[in-house]
Write a protein that holds these residues in place. Structure first.
Motif, mmCIF file in Angstrom:
data_model
loop_
_atom_site.group_PDB
_atom_site.id
_atom_site.type_symbol
_atom_site.label_atom_id
_atom_site.label_comp_id
_atom_site.label_asym_id
_atom_site.label_seq_id
_atom_site.Cartn_x
_atom_site.Cartn_y
_atom_site.Cartn_z
ATOM 1 N N UNK A 77 -117.039 -54.826 -15.329
ATOM 2 C CA UNK A 77 -115.899 -55.753 -15.290
ATOM 3 C C UNK A 77 -116.269 -56.983 -16.125
ATOM 4 N N UNK A 78 -116.007 -56.893 -17.403
ATOM 5 C CA UNK A 78 -116.454 -57.948 -18.310
ATOM 6 C C UNK A 78 -115.763 -59.282 -18.004
ATOM 7 N N UNK A 79 -116.549 -60.355 -18.094
ATOM 8 C CA UNK A 79 -116.002 -61.698 -17.947
ATOM 9 C C UNK A 79 -116.239 -62.459 -19.237
ATOM 10 N N UNK A 80 -115.631 -63.622 -19.358
ATOM 11 C CA UNK A 80 -115.779 -64.425 -20.573
ATOM 12 C C UNK A 80 -117.252 -64.785 -20.804
ATOM 13 N N UNK A 81 -118.002 -64.914 -19.708
ATOM 14 C CA UNK A 81 -119.418 -65.268 -19.822
ATOM 15 C C UNK A 81 -120.281 -64.128 -20.348
ATOM 16 N N UNK A 82 -119.697 -62.948 -20.463
ATOM 17 C CA UNK A 82 -120.443 -61.815 -21.036
ATOM 18 C C UNK A 82 -120.362 -61.801 -22.559
ATOM 19 N N UNK A 83 -119.625 -62.723 -23.147
ATOM 20 C CA UNK A 83 -119.584 -62.826 -24.607
ATOM 21 C C UNK A 83 -120.974 -63.188 -25.104
ATOM 22 N N UNK A 84 -121.529 -62.301 -25.951
ATOM 23 C CA UNK A 84 -122.920 -62.466 -26.381
ATOM 24 C C UNK A 84 -123.233 -61.412 -27.434
ATOM 25 N N UNK A 85 -124.427 -61.501 -27.998
ATOM 26 C CA UNK A 85 -124.938 -60.435 -28.857
ATOM 27 C C UNK A 85 -125.803 -59.523 -27.999
#
Lengths: 111, 118
Positions: A77-85
């Protein structure tokens, strides 16, 4: 250590599962598949690792194909905080901890 | 999880001077630490392997006399950039390895040090 290949970028809608693929067709029998991620301007963070079996922890699931030539990292369940490389790395027991980073996949989670 | 602390978080120095960066493993002993460098919009590049009580092992193309590594204890490794030049400006990151058994290990990374040489 075996070379890994990842798509350069992916998008995912917030709340949906993010499935990040990795190809490691030359992986050898004693090499683990590790996943790390790096959020902008921070040190990388360990996510999960596996050898042959699928693995799950509180952050993600790792699905490794039976021939071990590829794997998929799943953020359920992706969240905005999972934005990453996100980096997929094959590393053997002879060099435990020595990580050779490729270009990784930039995951953008969108609202 | 385990914590690796890097100090300083950022530093600005004049060309020709030397800068020391510390990497501490706060809650476990690390016989091996690693140093990486990262340029903007690029991936991490492994510079060297720091071994407690012995000489560091440098990756090909990394000048050992320019990037001095000392790993004097099981919880501290230092990287000294000697005679720094503007092209040494980069993000330097260390990691310490927590062994998980059966040849696997989890790398804990410091928060990184942004070096700017003017």
């Amino acid at each position: 250590d075996a070379k890994t290949t990842q798509p350069p970028s992916m998008d995912c809608a917030e709340g949906r599962a993010a499935n990040l693929p990795c190809n490691h067709s030359t992986i050898s029998g004693n090499e683990y598949v590790y996943w790390y991620r790096q959020i902008h301007s921070q040190g990388p963070q360990y996510i999960i690792h596996g050898l042959k079996n699928n693995e799950t922890n509180e952050m993600a699931s790792l699905i490794i194909t039976e021939d071990r030539k590829s794997s998929t990292l799943i953020l359920p369940h992706a969240t905005l905080r999972d934005t990453a490389v996100y980096y997929c790395i094959a590393s053997g027991s002879s060099n435990t901890g020595k990580l050779i980073f490729g270009q990784g996949t930039t995951l953008q989670v969108k609202p | 999880g385990a914590v690796v602390s890097q100090h300083p978080s950022w530093v600005i120095c004049k060309s020709g001077t030397s800068v020391k960066i510390e990497c501490r493993s706060l809650d476990f002993q690390a016989t091996t630490m690693f140093w990486y460098r990262q340029f903007p919009k690029q991936s991490l590049m492994l510079m060297a392997t720091s071994n407690e009580g012995s000489k560091a092992t440098y990756e090909q193309g990394v000048e050992k006399d320019k990037f001095l590594i000392n790993h004097a204890s099981l919880t501290l490794s230092t990287l000294t950039v000697t005679s720094a030049h503007p092209e040494d400006s980069s993000f330097y990151i260390c990691s310490a390895i927590f062994l998980l058994g059966q040849g696997a290990g989890e790398a804990f990374f410091g928060q990184g040090t942004r070096l700017t040489v003017v």
